[in-house]
Design an enzyme around this catalytic site. Sequence first.
Site, PDB file in Angstrom:
ATOM      1  N   ALA A  14       0.798  -1.236   0.000  1.00  0.00           N
ATOM      2  CA  ALA A  14       0.000   0.000   0.000  1.00  0.00           C
ATOM      3  C   ALA A  14       0.825   1.280   0.000  1.00  0.00           C
ATOM      4  O   ALA A  14       0.313   2.328   0.372  1.00  0.00           O
ATOM      5  CB  ALA A  14      -0.936  -0.001   1.206  1.00  0.00           C
ATOM      6  N   TYR A  59       1.576 -13.735 -14.362  1.00  0.00           N
ATOM      7  CA  TYR A  59       0.673 -12.787 -13.699  1.00  0.00           C
ATOM      8  C   TYR A  59      -0.783 -13.241 -13.822  1.00  0.00           C
ATOM      9  O   TYR A  59      -1.544 -13.216 -12.844  1.00  0.00           O
ATOM     10  CB  TYR A  59       0.865 -11.409 -14.337  1.00  0.00           C
ATOM     11  CG  TYR A  59       0.128 -10.276 -13.672  1.00  0.00           C
ATOM     12  CD1 TYR A  59       0.610  -9.708 -12.497  1.00  0.00           C
ATOM     13  CD2 TYR A  59      -1.028  -9.751 -14.241  1.00  0.00           C
ATOM     14  CE1 TYR A  59      -0.061  -8.646 -11.890  1.00  0.00           C
ATOM     15  CE2 TYR A  59      -1.694  -8.691 -13.648  1.00  0.00           C
ATOM     16  CZ  TYR A  59      -1.212  -8.141 -12.479  1.00  0.00           C
ATOM     17  OH  TYR A  59      -1.880  -7.093 -11.889  1.00  0.00           O
ATOM     18  N   LYS A  83      -3.287 -14.282 -10.734  1.00  0.00           N
ATOM     19  CA  LYS A  83      -4.539 -13.572 -10.488  1.00  0.00           C
ATOM     20  C   LYS A  83      -5.751 -14.498 -10.644  1.00  0.00           C
ATOM     21  O   LYS A  83      -6.737 -14.379  -9.895  1.00  0.00           O
ATOM     22  CB  LYS A  83      -4.661 -12.372 -11.416  1.00  0.00           C
ATOM     23  CG  LYS A  83      -3.653 -11.263 -11.141  1.00  0.00           C
ATOM     24  CD  LYS A  83      -3.763 -10.723  -9.726  1.00  0.00           C
ATOM     25  CE  LYS A  83      -2.990  -9.420  -9.562  1.00  0.00           C
ATOM     26  NZ  LYS A  83      -3.069  -8.914  -8.171  1.00  0.00           N
TER      27      LYS A  83
END
Length: 243
Positions: A13, A153, A157
């Site tokens: 974050a 990736y 995901k």
Amino acid sequence: MSSPRLSALITGASKGIGAAIAVQLAQDGFDIFLNYRSDHTQAKKVAEQIEAAGVSCTLLPFDVADGDAVEKQLALLLDAPPFVLVNNAGFAADSLFGMMDDNSWKSVIDVHLNGFFNVTRTLLPRMMRKRKGRIVNIASTAGQTGNPGQANYSAAKAGLIGATRSLAVEVAKRNILVNAVAPGFIETEMLDGLPVDEIKKRVPLGRFGRPEEVAYMVSFLCSDKAQYITGQTFSVNGGIYAS
């Protein structure tokens, strides 16, 4: 006597989508536990924005792929686990599959999938004892459609979406809601080096999304308005893919 504020842990974050989510949840009134790996300067800048919203921000620097580091750093949260966990940490290491090296495959899987496992497994038993909580996993349109040069990736995901569905069923009776958000092309550093003009033509809305627009969806899923929603994947992609 007022009840204590709820808290939220957001991984990865210090920038981009994760930072936008952390700031939005702070504006929603959550105290924030902000995870990042190594960019202390940027993390502190995000913390300043969070504290400006009138809530607290605790910085937690660790690599989500390092199981030992996760357990050590999250130990302080175990007595009072966060109400919200947002698994956002991730990165891309693109390459055509036939030329992809071992590290590009393993490192992307480690952060996205093993990172989700390490952080969630550490906090979940405490959340279950509290019989409440929200888990939001940041997936990607790539995990729904696939992208050339992103087999690692896309696999990570897609795996995260599958894990979201399974976990949601497991913990629903404990009043823990688990959902995924799948951003499309968002204005972050992950667009660097891509043919942005060509990609933008493929997006029905004709533009890229902003990190804040992903954060708005996460905000909704963490709110009282989403109490009957679990096991779902929500696309924020400008119409480039409809699930």
